[in-house]
Write an enzyme that holds these catalytic residues in place. Structure first.
Site, PDB file in Angstrom:
ATOM      1  N   ASP A  94       0.799  -1.228   0.000  1.00 25.80           N
ATOM      2  CA  ASP A  94       0.000   0.000   0.000  1.00 25.80           C
ATOM      3  C   ASP A  94       0.834   1.282   0.000  1.00 25.80           C
ATOM      4  O   ASP A  94       0.417   2.303  -0.522  1.00 25.80           O
ATOM      5  CB  ASP A  94      -0.927   0.025   1.232  1.00 25.80           C
ATOM      6  N   HIS A  95       2.053   1.224   0.543  1.00 24.96           N
ATOM      7  CA  HIS A  95       2.796   2.470   0.742  1.00 24.96           C
ATOM      8  C   HIS A  95       3.568   2.936  -0.485  1.00 24.96           C
ATOM      9  O   HIS A  95       3.971   4.083  -0.554  1.00 24.96           O
ATOM     10  CB  HIS A  95       3.796   2.301   1.898  1.00 24.96           C
ATOM     11  N   ASP A 159       3.717  -0.868  11.557  1.00 21.78           N
ATOM     12  CA  ASP A 159       3.233   0.439  11.153  1.00 21.78           C
ATOM     13  C   ASP A 159       2.603   1.065  12.382  1.00 21.78           C
ATOM     14  O   ASP A 159       1.904   0.391  13.139  1.00 21.78           O
ATOM     15  CB  ASP A 159       2.191   0.305  10.033  1.00 21.78           C
ATOM     16  N   ARG A 447      -1.365  12.391   9.890  1.00 17.75           N
ATOM     17  CA  ARG A 447      -0.064  13.014  10.151  1.00 17.75           C
ATOM     18  C   ARG A 447       0.019  14.328   9.395  1.00 17.75           C
ATOM     19  O   ARG A 447      -0.448  14.430   8.271  1.00 17.75           O
ATOM     20  CB  ARG A 447       1.042  12.136   9.610  1.00 17.75           C
ATOM     21  N   SER A 642       6.371   7.581  12.882  1.00 20.55           N
ATOM     22  CA  SER A 642       6.400   6.283  12.214  1.00 20.55           C
ATOM     23  C   SER A 642       7.096   5.177  13.012  1.00 20.55           C
ATOM     24  O   SER A 642       7.937   5.436  13.865  1.00 20.55           O
ATOM     25  CB  SER A 642       7.121   6.457  10.884  1.00 20.55           C
ATOM     26  N   ARG A 644       9.020   3.048  11.396  1.00 18.36           N
ATOM     27  CA  ARG A 644      10.104   2.592  10.500  1.00 18.36           C
ATOM     28  C   ARG A 644      11.419   2.401  11.258  1.00 18.36           C
ATOM     29  O   ARG A 644      11.970   3.338  11.834  1.00 18.36           O
ATOM     30  CB  ARG A 644      10.253   3.558   9.319  1.00 18.36           C
TER      31      ARG A 644
HETATM   32  C1  MIC Z   1       3.365   6.614   8.545  1.00 16.38           C
HETATM   33  O1  MIC Z   1       2.160   6.860   8.586  1.00 16.38           O
HETATM   34  O2  MIC Z   1       4.246   7.383   8.955  1.00 16.38           O
HETATM   35  C2  MIC Z   1       3.802   5.324   7.909  1.00 16.38           C
HETATM   36  C3  MIC Z   1       4.421   5.635   6.628  1.00 16.38           C
HETATM   37  O3  MIC Z   1       2.681   4.502   7.684  1.00 16.38           O
HETATM   38  C4  MIC Z   1       4.782   4.647   8.864  1.00 16.38           C
HETATM   39  C5  MIC Z   1       5.401   3.435   8.342  1.00 16.38           C
HETATM   40  C6  MIC Z   1       6.561   3.630   7.446  1.00 16.38           C
HETATM   41  O4  MIC Z   1       7.311   4.585   7.584  1.00 16.38           O
HETATM   42  O5  MIC Z   1       6.743   2.767   6.590  1.00 16.38           O
HETATM   43  C7  MIC Z   1       4.195   4.341  10.229  1.00 16.38           C
HETATM   44  O6  MIC Z   1       3.255   4.980  10.636  1.00 16.38           O
HETATM   45  O7  MIC Z   1       4.706   3.495  10.949  1.00 16.38           O
HETATM   46 FE1  SF4 Z   2      -0.595   4.859   5.024  1.00 17.59          FE
HETATM   47 FE2  SF4 Z   2       0.534   5.562   7.349  1.00 17.59          FE
HETATM   48 FE3  SF4 Z   2      -0.935   7.283   5.922  1.00 17.59          FE
HETATM   49 FE4  SF4 Z   2      -2.106   5.307   7.098  1.00 17.59          FE
HETATM   50  S1  SF4 Z   2      -1.007   6.963   8.103  1.00 17.59           S
HETATM   51  S2  SF4 Z   2      -2.501   5.999   5.021  1.00 17.59           S
HETATM   52  S3  SF4 Z   2      -0.629   3.678   6.928  1.00 17.59           S
HETATM   53  S4  SF4 Z   2       1.003   6.390   5.335  1.00 17.59           S
END
Ligand code: MIC
Ligand code: SF4
Length: 754
Positions: A94-95, A159, A447, A642, A644
């Site tokens: 999805d990302h 995640d 976010r 995140s 990550r």
């Molecule tokens: C996010 O919303 O920041 C992400 C991208 O989903 C991350 C995961 C990632 O960096 O791959 C998260 O929330 O953990």
């Molecule tokens: Fe994707 Fe993270 Fe955004 Fe949710 S918050 S849509 S998991 S990037």
């Protein structure tokens, strides 16, 4: 149904006995958090489990991983040499899909540009017994909610928004890949027994107010670090009046306050959702065990006696909220934004309005949002700004096409994007605004860190409910208050939008033809990684470090000022393509961190050569080449955001030894420990100010590092002066083993005699 009902039966069958034992042990009734956690501990009768104090070892029922974090997790899993994951696991693509022209085109481009990574994930899923959700099938959390979430069960996910499943009464915790690897290899997951925050909801949502406003309000009350080490448990009559997907919105965004997870008790709304998503058998079981899937009745009657912290929100009095820019806890009522924007100089003209994402893309969200779009269309009004929709899953997407909802969005100029993260993670190819141009956008995502959505640090991103976002899109303005202001119809007459109306679940049921799922295969071939790939690289174990010699006279690579989220340490967007290649992605290390000495972003001084304005990763590579380790100094809530683990692996790869911060976000701290970097907390927050650009730092006390024992950071200043700074840490005995071995994976290998 993709859940094995026998697993649910087995768990529910044990609950009454486990809860009775836990009540006896604690000598009091139980919160829901405790019920679920105790029922997932190996030794619930004896294991020390004082909230906020003891680390507990838990056995989650399931693991979910998304493509951007799964690559590193699977690369680590492969080093363990197991034939198959020890618990049910899924991978979700999805990302990595970039939003540009719209769903169909974007998906084709993604399949092409990410082929190598998708093939790797697919091959690994098939080989190691994991379910695979192909690109376009949906965003991890929405797919989990629709298929795998089970009240009372426990899962971890790579995640941070994994707590979305808390809307279905599940303890769902966001973790770094290395934690997921533990569980996938049959080891327990360890975390500090959380404190429990109660949020009592009374009254009922009405008018323009929706579930999103509850969490936007909670974020303002608790702030971005207020949830650290805590589970937020929602209860009360207001909680029961919110749909299951609305509950998911609330628990999803609990990540924004740093909460370990957030949770609602099982109720009729969850039963309805389970039945609508082909899980009636789970609903029947949950109905029979409903008392075990909620806190004990005494807790709701006397919450002040059982929660560590208590808040109350009267939903009937809550108005629509909007938060931002740059942080999710800077909020106010929608009605007050105009005046504040004028004071602060935030542009009120919008350049984009975006709805959807894992947080807000349920059928209910879409019907409420379209009810606003339709009112505009009926008066000949189109969105006055770019308006984009990211559906959360193919199931929701297909269903809203059938029910005419997509037509409603199209009629005001909406562009439908793929069922993926898209602009929410910075996968947004934006042509309309140049980098550095000050502008405002509004989204229903979760976010809004600087540069998150479009890599432009001058974009002011605000977050509100989907219906408010659509209203603002029609007005084209941030200062539009639909409860007070009017729009102008095509015929020139002014009109007011009526409050949104929606449907919790589709009257005609969900469409779920080809949802995009592929089951693992028993005869799958071995997984190959090309040694010349730019996107994937097998991992080398990190070297073991000497607790004395390697922690002496270290330069300060970064002293970060203000927020240093994971997006500052290792941003997503264009860098996502290197998530499976540690050395390549390390080129983004600390690229967003603000240098506390110079105010520059992502750059600092090489104190050995005297060169200034150098990219942090370049300086780090130079130090590493000379065999010199370095430290990072940071302010509050280091690593917010995140999950990550790249944000911990990159510094480890380039020679980082310790991060000394005023405080840490939970997942970031856990990731550092896993990868063998020391997370140290300034015992006196004021000591942050003592660190100078050309200091050399020695950490004393590591040779006999012990739980609860502070260590000392000796700051040797260039003028010959010295400061001795006391630092605390939260490492438990096993985490100290990881530190000694150089990483958690090294420790496992040592145990196995490898
Ligand atoms: C996010 O919303 O920041 C992400 C991208 O989903 C991350 C995961 C990632 O960096 O791959 C998260 O929330 O953990
Ligand atoms: Fe994707 Fe993270 Fe955004 Fe949710 S918050 S849509 S998991 S990037």
């Amino acid at each position: 149904m993709l859940i094995d009902i026998k697993d649910v039966e087995a768990l529910y069958g044990r609950l009454d006995a486990v809860h009775a034992a836990a009540r006896r042990r604690l000598g009091r009734p139980l919160t829901l958090t405790e019920k679920i956690l105790f029922s997932h501990m190996d030794d619930f009768e004896t294991c020390p489990a004082e909230r906020g104090k003891d680390d507990v070892w838990l056995r989650p029922d399931r693991v979910a991983m998304q493509d951007a974090t799964a690559q590193m997790a699977i690369l680590q899993f492969m080093t363990a040499g197991m034939p198959k994951t020890a618990v049910p696991t899924t991978v979700h693509c999805d990302h990595l899909i970039q939003a540009y022209k719209g769903a169909q085109d974007d998906l084709l481009v993604a399949e092409d540009t990410n082929r190598e990574v998708y093939d790797f994930l697919h091959a690994a899923a098939q080989r190691y017994g994991m379910g695979f959700w192909k690109p376009g099938s949906g965003i991890i959390h929405q797919v989990v909610l629709e298929n795998y979430a089970v009240p009372g069960m426990m899962m971890i996910g790579t995640d941070s928004h994994t707590p979305n499943a808390g809307g279905m009464g599940m303890i769902a915790i966001g973790v770094g890949g290395a934690d997921a690897v533990d569980v996938m290899t049959g080891q327990p997951f360890s975390t500090r027994m959380p404190k429990v925050v109660g949020v009592k909801l009374t009254g009922e949502l009405s008018g323009w107010t929706s579930a999103k406003d509850v969490i936007l309000k909670v974020a303002q009350l608790m702030t971005v670090k207020g949830g650290t080490g805590k589970v937020v448990e929602y209860f009360g009559p207001g909680a029961r009046a919110i749909s299951a997907t609305g509950k998911g919105t609330i628990t999803n965004m609990g990540a924004e306050i740093g909460a370990t997870t957030s949770l609602f008790a099982y109720d009729a709304s969850m039963g309805r959702y389970l039945r609508a998503t082909e899980r009636a058998a789970v609903a029947d079981l949950a109905d029979r065990h409903a008392a075990a899937l909620a806190a004990d009745p005494e807790v709701e009657a006397r919450p002040e006696d059982f929660y560590d912290e208590l808040h109350e929100i009267d939903l009937s009095a809550l108005g629509p909220q909007v938060v931002g820019p740059h942080t999710p806890d800077l909020g106010r009522a929608v009605a007050d934004l105009g005046a504040e924007a004028e004071r602060e100089g935030w542009p009120v003209e919008l350049t984009a309005a975006l709805i959807g994402s894992c947080t807000n893309s349920s059928y209910e969200d879409m019907t409420r949002a379209v009810s606003i779009a339709r009112q505009g269309a009926a008066k000949g009004v189109k969105a006055k700004t770019t308006f984009m929709i990211s559906p959360g899953s193919e199931r929701v997407h297909e269903t809203i096409i059938r029910d005419g909802i997509m037509d409603g969005f199209n009629s005001v100029g909406g562009i439908v994007l793929a069922n993926a993260c898209g602009p929410c993670i910075g996968q947004w190819k934006r042509d309309d605004v140049q980098k550095g141009e000050l502008n405002s956008i509004v989204t229903s995502f979760n976010r809004n860190f600087r540069a998150r959505n479009d890599a432009n640090p001058e974009t002011c991103a605000f977050i509100a409910s989907p219906e408010i976002v659509v209203a603002m899109a029609l007005a084209g303005r941030l200062d539009f208050d639909p409860e007070a202001d009017t729009l102008q119809g095509a015929d020139g007459t002014a009109f007011k939008l009526a409050p949104p109306t929606g449907e919790e679940l589709p009257a005609g049921g969900f469409i779920s033809k080809d949802a995009g799922y592929e089951a693992p295969r028993a005869d799958a071939p071995a997984v190959e990684v090309s040694p010349t790939s730019e996107r994937l690289a097998l991992l080398e174990p990190f070297p073991k470090l000497d607790p004395v010699a390697d922690f002496k006279d270290m330069p300060v690579l970064v002293k970060a000022q203000g927020k240093c989220t994971t997006d500052h340490v290792s941003p997503a967007g264009p860098w996502l393509k290197f998530r499976g290649h540690l050395d390549n992605i390390s080129n983004n290390m600390y690229i967003g961190a603000v240098n506390a000495f110079t105010g520059e972003t992502g750059k600092g001084r090489n104190v050995l050569t005297g060169e200034t304005g150098k990219d942090y990763n370049q300086v780090a590579r130079d130090y590493k080449g000379r065999g010199i380790g370095w430290v990072v100094v940071a302010d509050e809530n280091y690593g917010e955001g995140s999950s990550r683990e790249h944000a911990a692996m990159e510094p480890r790869h380039l020679g980082g030894r310790a991060v000394i911060a005023r405080s840490f976000a939970r997942i970031a701290e856990a990731n550092l420990k896993k990868q063998g970097i020391l997370p140290l907390w300034f015992a006196d927050a004021a000591d942050y100010d003592k660190v100078k650009e050309d200091d050399r730092v020695t950490i004393e006390g590591l040779a006999d590092l012990a739980p609860g024992q502070p260590v000392t950071a000796v700051l040797r200043h260039a003028d010959g002066g010295e400061d001795r700074v006391r630092c605390n840490h939260t490492l438990n005995p096993s985490q100290i083993q990881w530190f000694r071995a150089g990483s958690a994976l090294n420790a496992i290998r040592e145990q196995q005699g490898g």
